[in-house]
Write an enzyme that holds these catalytic residues in place. Structure first.
Site, PDB file in Angstrom:
ATOM      1  N   GLU A 112       0.868  -1.173   0.000  1.00  9.38           N
ATOM      2  CA  GLU A 112       0.000   0.000   0.000  1.00  9.38           C
ATOM      3  C   GLU A 112       0.902   1.219   0.000  1.00  9.38           C
ATOM      4  O   GLU A 112       1.472   1.582   1.021  1.00  9.38           O
ATOM      5  CB  GLU A 112      -0.919  -0.019   1.228  1.00  9.38           C
ATOM      6  CG  GLU A 112      -1.867  -1.199   1.284  1.00  9.38           C
ATOM      7  CD  GLU A 112      -2.890  -1.204   0.161  1.00  9.38           C
ATOM      8  OE1 GLU A 112      -3.036  -0.154  -0.527  1.00  9.38           O
ATOM      9  OE2 GLU A 112      -3.536  -2.225  -0.055  1.00  9.38           O
ATOM     10  N   CYS A 138      -2.002   9.342   2.470  1.00  5.43           N
ATOM     11  CA  CYS A 138      -1.581   8.764   1.194  1.00  5.43           C
ATOM     12  C   CYS A 138      -2.598   9.000   0.083  1.00  5.43           C
ATOM     13  O   CYS A 138      -2.246   8.982  -1.092  1.00  5.43           O
ATOM     14  CB  CYS A 138      -1.318   7.262   1.348  1.00  5.43           C
ATOM     15  SG  CYS A 138      -2.738   6.311   1.932  1.00  5.43           S
TER      16      CYS A 138
END
Length: 466
Positions: free
Chosen positions: A219, A253
């Site tokens: 991720e 993010c």
């Protein structure tokens, strides 16, 4: 109070991994009731010690209690509840259609845990991004070693305390520390590695995993675009973009990394987003106690360096003592600007203008595929054209970041923004190997597959396999 990290040497880490492997081989972790009880114990600890988690997040990132619950603790509890609700059903064998040629048989898929898993988490959402994937690993029947970020030592310590008080180390454990501990862990043989962090470190994790052909979920991040295409609900668009960008001081993010705004909308949009920055953080954001700080001096200096010689519309000031940077808008950006060379990961929002959607598509597709993608448009044809022309991990139409806040949707990247996904059932599947099985009856045996082959057998095979 200064936190002292309980470091482990390489021998300790090797012994820990070995003890978890030995425990996994007892098959105890495959017991559904044990999985449920373990997750329930973690849930109970969180609800009873919510104040401790909030204090830790305040110390590491200056997160307000509301933001800590909304963006970390609450999401973890929601994920836990979803896993507890569905774990029994997900764990059952799933029957699938059996071809006539395999008469009489039953075909099904069966989930089995990988074994000893490693969850490596970052510092920006240090509680959520440690615990959510770990819950998925436990639900799927694995043992878990959690490696929190050393950049968030207070949260790392509280995670260590939580796991110590709710789980035996041979089942779920926490390894604190920094680079040395990361390296030592990646030298071990795991059955699955789940990593959240930067692209460069993700490459290192994948390289280390390849030594044992260990499967990984990465991720990562990237430069997530946000397109503002029409004047419909422009004020609301500015509000939602300001929220998504400046939440956690942009250290998210999936935060909008840069704006692509239609040329004729630029001035009113900037006016609106200035209005919301003022409404959210006041005249002097650096004095606002609800403004999250930059995690450390290294990242603070990186961000302030990016602001040098930029055309700043609003914000731009920072305070090294408090590690805070004002929410900042930057104008007159082109492809060669330093702000477009790397993921910003801070409260800085560059604005680029365009005239046509084809310009937008070309601009985005010349870059690596982003983790998130945001479209603000009331026109379905524009929405569909962008969605069909651009590749990305996930996103929203007329909002930002909320697609990751549900267990009903998987979350993950593509290309440089990552591989694999989690949340809800996706977490269970990520930490499970799906075995394909056929159980055949012995009271009948169709003869057509056996030697010697004949014209009649071939006709029957062709008939059954249509």
């Amino acid at each position: 109070m200064k936190i002292t990290i309980n470091r482990r040497n390489i021998m300790d880490i090797t012994q820990l991994v070995d003890s978890q492997r030995q425990y996994f081989m007892t098959h105890d972790t495959k017991n559904i009731q044990l999985r449920i009880k373990t997750i329930q114990n973690i849930k109970q600890w969180i609800t009873q010690n919510e104040d401790k988690i909030i204090i830790a997040l305040k110390k590491d990132l200056n997160k307000h209690a509301t933001e800590s619950y909304m963006a970390e603790i609450g999401l973890v509890l929601s994920e836990i509840n979803y896993q507890l609700k569905h774990i029994k059903r997900w764990s059952k064998n799933k029957k699938v259609w059996t071809p006539l040629a395999q008469f009489y048989g039953v075909s099904y898929e069966a989930y089995e845990p990988y074994g000893v898993t490693l969850v490596m988490s970052p510092w920006n959402y240090p509680f959520m991004l440690s615990i959510e994937p770990a819950i998925g690993a436990i639900a799927a029947g694995n043992t878990v070693i959690i490696k929190p970020s050393a950049y968030a030592p207070h949260v790392s310590h509280i995670i260590k305390q939580m796991i110590h008080e709710t789980c035996h180390e041979k089942y779920v454990a926490v390894v604190e520390g920094g680079r040395e501990e990361n390296i030592a862990l990646l030298e071990q043989r795991f059955d699955y590695i789940f990593f959240t962090g930067s692209v460069e470190v993700g490459k290192q994790v994948m390289a280390k995993a390849s030594r044992y052909l260990t499967p990984v979920t990465l991720e990562l991040g990237g430069k997530s675009p946000c397109i503002v295409d029409d004047a419909h609900s422009l004020k609301l668009a500015a509000k939602r973009i300001a929220f998504g960008k400046f939440l956690n001081a942009g250290q998210t993010c999936v935060a909008p990394d840069y704006l692509l705004v239609r040329e004729n909308l630029k001035k009113p949009f900037i006016d609106y987003i200035k209005q919301y920055i003022l409404e959210f953080f006041g005249d002097n954001p650096l004095e606002n106690d609800q403004l999250v700080k930059i995690i450390n001096q290294k990242h603070f200096e990186r961000l302030t360096h990016l602001l040098e010689n930029q055309n700043i519309i609003i914000g731009g000031k920072g305070n090294l003592q408090t590690l805070k940077i004002e929410p900042t808008l930057v104008d007159h950006i082109d492809s060669d600007n330093p702000l477009m060379k790397e993921e910003i990961f801070g409260p800085i929002l560059p604005i680029i203008t365009y005239h046509s959607i084809d310009e937008v598509i070309d601009f985005i597709n010349k870059r690596e595929r982003p983790l998130a993608f945001y479209i603000f448009s009331s026109h379905k044809d524009v929405q569909n054209k962008l969605l069909n022309s651009c590749s990305f991990g996930g996103g929203c139409i007329n909002d930002t970041i909320i697609h990751l806040a549900t267990s009903q949707l998987g979350f993950g990247g593509v290309g440089h923004s990552g591989m694999g996904s989690y949340h809800g059932k996706k977490s269970f599947e990520t930490f499970s190997h799906t075995r394909s099985l056929v159980k055949k009856a012995t009271w009948i045996d169709l003869p057509f597959r056996y030697y010697p082959y004949t014209t009649f057998k071939e006709k029957m095979i062709r008939l059954f396999e249509k």
